[in-house]
Motif scaffolding. Structure first.
Motif, PDB file in Angstrom:
ATOM      1  N   VAL A 250       0.851  -1.195   0.000  1.00 44.47           N
ATOM      2  CA  VAL A 250       0.000   0.000   0.000  1.00 44.47           C
ATOM      3  C   VAL A 250       0.885   1.243   0.000  1.00 44.47           C
ATOM      4  O   VAL A 250       1.299   1.734   1.050  1.00 44.47           O
ATOM      5  N   VAL A 251       1.185   1.780  -1.165  1.00 41.30           N
ATOM      6  CA  VAL A 251       2.122   2.900  -1.239  1.00 41.30           C
ATOM      7  C   VAL A 251       1.519   4.181  -0.660  1.00 41.30           C
ATOM      8  O   VAL A 251       2.241   5.102  -0.255  1.00 41.30           O
ATOM      9  N   ALA A 252       0.197   4.230  -0.551  1.00 38.16           N
ATOM     10  CA  ALA A 252      -0.456   5.397   0.056  1.00 38.16           C
ATOM     11  C   ALA A 252       0.026   5.618   1.490  1.00 38.16           C
ATOM     12  O   ALA A 252       0.031   6.746   1.994  1.00 38.16           O
ATOM     13  N   LEU A 253       0.432   4.533   2.145  1.00 40.40           N
ATOM     14  CA  LEU A 253       0.939   4.665   3.517  1.00 40.40           C
ATOM     15  C   LEU A 253       2.165   5.572   3.564  1.00 40.40           C
ATOM     16  O   LEU A 253       2.329   6.371   4.486  1.00 40.40           O
TER      17      LEU A 253
ATOM     18  N   ILE B  87     -11.749   3.638   3.073  1.00 35.94           N
ATOM     19  CA  ILE B  87     -12.182   4.066   4.403  1.00 35.94           C
ATOM     20  C   ILE B  87     -11.304   3.506   5.521  1.00 35.94           C
ATOM     21  O   ILE B  87     -11.053   4.169   6.534  1.00 35.94           O
ATOM     22  N   MET B  88     -10.765   2.305   5.318  1.00 33.88           N
ATOM     23  CA  MET B  88      -9.916   1.723   6.356  1.00 33.88           C
ATOM     24  C   MET B  88      -8.604   2.504   6.498  1.00 33.88           C
ATOM     25  O   MET B  88      -8.073   2.637   7.592  1.00 33.88           O
ATOM     26  N   LEU B  89      -8.105   2.989   5.380  1.00 32.83           N
ATOM     27  CA  LEU B  89      -6.890   3.806   5.424  1.00 32.83           C
ATOM     28  C   LEU B  89      -7.136   5.048   6.289  1.00 32.83           C
ATOM     29  O   LEU B  89      -6.323   5.412   7.143  1.00 32.83           O
TER      30      LEU B  89
ATOM     31  N   ALA C  67      -6.464   7.992  11.360  1.00 35.42           N
ATOM     32  CA  ALA C  67      -7.105   8.706  12.469  1.00 35.42           C
ATOM     33  C   ALA C  67      -6.716   8.083  13.809  1.00 35.42           C
ATOM     34  O   ALA C  67      -6.364   8.790  14.762  1.00 35.42           O
ATOM     35  N   THR C  68      -6.771   6.760  13.881  1.00 31.97           N
ATOM     36  CA  THR C  68      -6.440   6.081  15.137  1.00 31.97           C
ATOM     37  C   THR C  68      -4.978   6.340  15.524  1.00 31.97           C
ATOM     38  O   THR C  68      -4.675   6.659  16.688  1.00 31.97           O
ATOM     39  N   ALA C  69      -4.089   6.231  14.540  1.00 25.45           N
ATOM     40  CA  ALA C  69      -2.667   6.451  14.829  1.00 25.45           C
ATOM     41  C   ALA C  69      -2.429   7.867  15.318  1.00 25.45           C
ATOM     42  O   ALA C  69      -1.620   8.101  16.223  1.00 25.45           O
TER      43      ALA C  69
ATOM     44  N   ALA D 141      -1.706  -0.469  10.092  1.00 23.37           N
ATOM     45  CA  ALA D 141      -1.926  -0.781   8.680  1.00 23.37           C
ATOM     46  C   ALA D 141      -1.525  -2.227   8.381  1.00 23.37           C
ATOM     47  O   ALA D 141      -2.217  -2.939   7.645  1.00 23.37           O
ATOM     48  N   THR D 142      -0.420  -2.659   8.983  1.00 22.23           N
ATOM     49  CA  THR D 142       0.040  -4.029   8.770  1.00 22.23           C
ATOM     50  C   THR D 142      -1.003  -5.026   9.274  1.00 22.23           C
ATOM     51  O   THR D 142      -1.306  -6.028   8.625  1.00 22.23           O
TER      52      THR D 142
END
Lengths: 432, 432
Positions: free
Chosen positions: A296-299, A368-370, A375-377, A427-428
């Protein structure tokens, strides 16, 4: 520069006050400083010297002989004289001291006996003392025999037979009280003398709190040694403020804006090296999640947001607590309360901004999960940032480490590591 | 808390000096503050009020009636009284002013006529004036008719028939000169009066430079209005230092460490929001190179290093220049020199640390080109960081923007954008 230009500079310098000349010299690079110093009229050198910082004054005096030095510093207050002496090579210092008369040598040596950042190092030994059993009239006649009184004389110091401090007689009282009254009746006995070993910072706090202009300094036996004047206290306050500001950027208050390139490079290199370690630690943490990043390169695109917001928020808390400690408002009695308060603030701001960030990320990458992970982090990092920012200063202070200097680096390390790990870690969990 | 506990707190408060009580109050959260205030003995309230900050003092006075307020602030210096009045609601302020006698109202209104951060707002109108044509002996007899002289009286102010300032007579001179001498002969005419519209910061610089304890304040026509005392100047200096420190973390000097959570959250939220924009801008830049990141995930691991080193180095330069401007050492005359110097330092440190970083990256990912790209990007970013850090403060100042507040955010934006773009851009050139 041709000699006509020199004449012009000379004329310009003559038209300026010693304080202005000193500021001009401090605002120029080294080579120009030496040149300007040479162009000052000989008879003005001593006055200019009083206004430049000690390090620079010592630099200008380095190649002068003892007689020259003694005549140049004639107009100095004893405390400034002592400070300057300490910047000179030991042998020169000894020669200068030996060339003074007994009384002056004794005075300077008394000051030199105390560290520069204590009441003893700040004091000035040029004071007027009187005995309690004489009348004000006698005091008035005694003063009239003086050619002049020391600068900033607001009080006369009352000492007993053995030189112990017993009180002060303000000039304002001397002027309004009945001349037949004795010093003992007229003096203030509630004026507290400052022990010579008191740290300069505490002296400054006492002056601020009690709006003092001068204060007597005594040794362990209560014997009057000298007095501290407000101008030196102002210098202590300015240096303290400068120290906090400069430390937070990894420099110290002696940093010379116009130092040569090499000297500056060396000083800065150390700080950059320390921060590089922090940066590599963050990179190492990111490296642990290489697999996830590949998927997921968006990370990679979003991960700096979490770390940076944590750093900013933590730095606010850190600055606030360091200031509070300097003002004496924050201590072990209320630090626990402060930590919970800052964490509550971090949590609320976390909720607010993570909602914004999460929404933007969801829309940007249509995932949405991203958004939820981001947000959580961020909430986690703002909480940890608040806790670290509020607790680090007290912790470091207890360990004898300057929080203003090292607090920021440690905080950034924490917010970077927590920021990257929480974001990439969550994310992992989700993506693998 | 049961009433026994209240009694104990009351006893404790009674044993403390007003300054200590004030500090305790300032070191506690709002609810405890109100409680402590209620437990102070009525007759000590006025003194404690003198030591707490104006905002808090106004808070405690908010629900008192006019008579109460007037009697509580009786002991205040006129300048502190005026400052406090300005914190109270307009109607209360009017009522308090109306209840004063003519002379006091006139004095306070004179101060209120000037902004708080000017010489006029800082001054105290409680001064002793004398005429030049009388003898020192007459002055001595005149003073002896006083019950007491104002605090920190070091000089008498000499005015002419129309109230214009003509000179000062230091008490030290009054005490040593021949009483038959006239005031005109004995006075210092080189003492400069400060115009009432002078900004507080300049007043502080004058005090520092000339080691003053008090200074006369005049209006546009040279008419003596009052005097500024060093204790108020110390406050200006402390606030200025506080302002620089707090601004750099996006807070202001009025920030109350013990403010309620909600209030703090709101204040901090704004700053976090501004920084979030910066962070998103950085993310957007990274997003432009998504393709490259997908190919070489090591870039994501290493990219924070370039940005962070640029930020650290730039922040050092920024802090140094902001401090230099505050001290009057840095101005348009030498900023060009300073920019080149800082860029030289940035370049040299860039060479040094990029060699280290490049080597580590090469070994870590076994890719010499990756190391070369990282090293090059870092040199570029350190150069740009030095240029931005050195030129931003002057630029912002010219635009009327506070460099201490906004300099850091703008700098970080620059170093983030340049850091990510140069690293990922160079990598894109090589890897695609």
């Amino acid at each position: 520069l041709h000699s006509g230009a020199f004449d012009e500079i000379r004329r310009m310098l003559r038209g300026m006050s010693p304080a202005e000349v000193a500021r001009l010299i401090e605002s120029t690079p080294l080579r120009a400083r030496n040149l300007l110093w040479q162009l000052i009229d000989k008879e003005d050198e001593g006055e200019v010297l009083q206004y430049v910082n000690e390090e620079l004054a010592a630099h200008f005096l380095r190649h002068r002989n003892t007689e020259d030095i003694v005549s140049l510093v004639e107009g100095f207050d004893t405390d400034d004289f002592a400070d300057l002496l300490q910047e000179l090579p030991k042998t020169v210092m000894r020669q200068v001291l030996d060339s003074l008369d007994d009384q002056n040598r004794y005075r300077i040596e008394t000051i030199l006996g105390y560290p520069e950042d204590t009441a003893g190092g700040l004091m000035d030994t040029d004071i007027i003392t009187i005995r309690p059993d004489i009348s004000l009239d006698v005091v008035l006649r005694y003063l009239r025999r003086h050619e002049s009184l020391p600068d900033t004389t607001d009080n006369l110091h009352v000492v007993n037979r053995t030189g112990q401090f017993v009180g002060i007689l303000p000039l304002t009282k001397l002027l309004i009280k009945d001349p037949g009254m004795s010093v003992r009746e007229a003096m203030n006995t509630d004026a507290k003398a400052i022990p010579a070993s008191t740290p300069a910072r505490e002296v400054a706090q006492t002056f601020e709190r009690e709006d003092l202009v001068t204060a007597p300094v005594v040794d362990d036996n209560g014997v009057l040694l000298g007095r501290i004047t407000i101008d030196d206290v102002v210098d202590v306050i300015l240096e303290g403020a400068d120290h906090s500001l400069m430390s937070m950027a990894g420099m110290d208050e002696d940093e010379d804006t116009f130092a040569p390139v090499w000297k500056t490079t060396r000083r800065r290199a150390v700080w950059l090296g320390i921060n590089l370690l922090t940066a590599f630690l963050a990179s190492y943490m990111i490296g642990l999640f290489e697999g996830t990043l590949e998927k997921v390169v968006a990370l990679a695109v979003l991960m700096p947001i979490v770390a940076s917001m944590g750093g900013i928020a933590g730095n606010q808390t850190l600055t606030l607590v360091i200031r509070g400690m300097a003002l004496g408002h924050v201590g072990s009695a209320n630090v626990r309360w402060l930590i919970s308060k800052e964490m509550a603030v971090g949590f609320l701001n976390g909720i607010l901004w993570s909602a914004v960030v999460g929404t933007i990320a969801t829309l940007w990458f249509n995932d949405i999960m991203l958004g939820a992970v981001l947000a959580t982090a961020m909430i986690i990092n703002l909480l940890i940032a608040a806790m670290a920012g509020a607790s680090l200063p007290m912790l470091l202070d207890k360990m004898g480490i300057d929080p203003a200097l090292s607090g920021g680096v440690i905080l950034t390390t924490v917010t970077d590591v927590v920021g990257f790990c929480s974001f990439l870690g969550l994310a992992t969990l989700y993506y693998t």
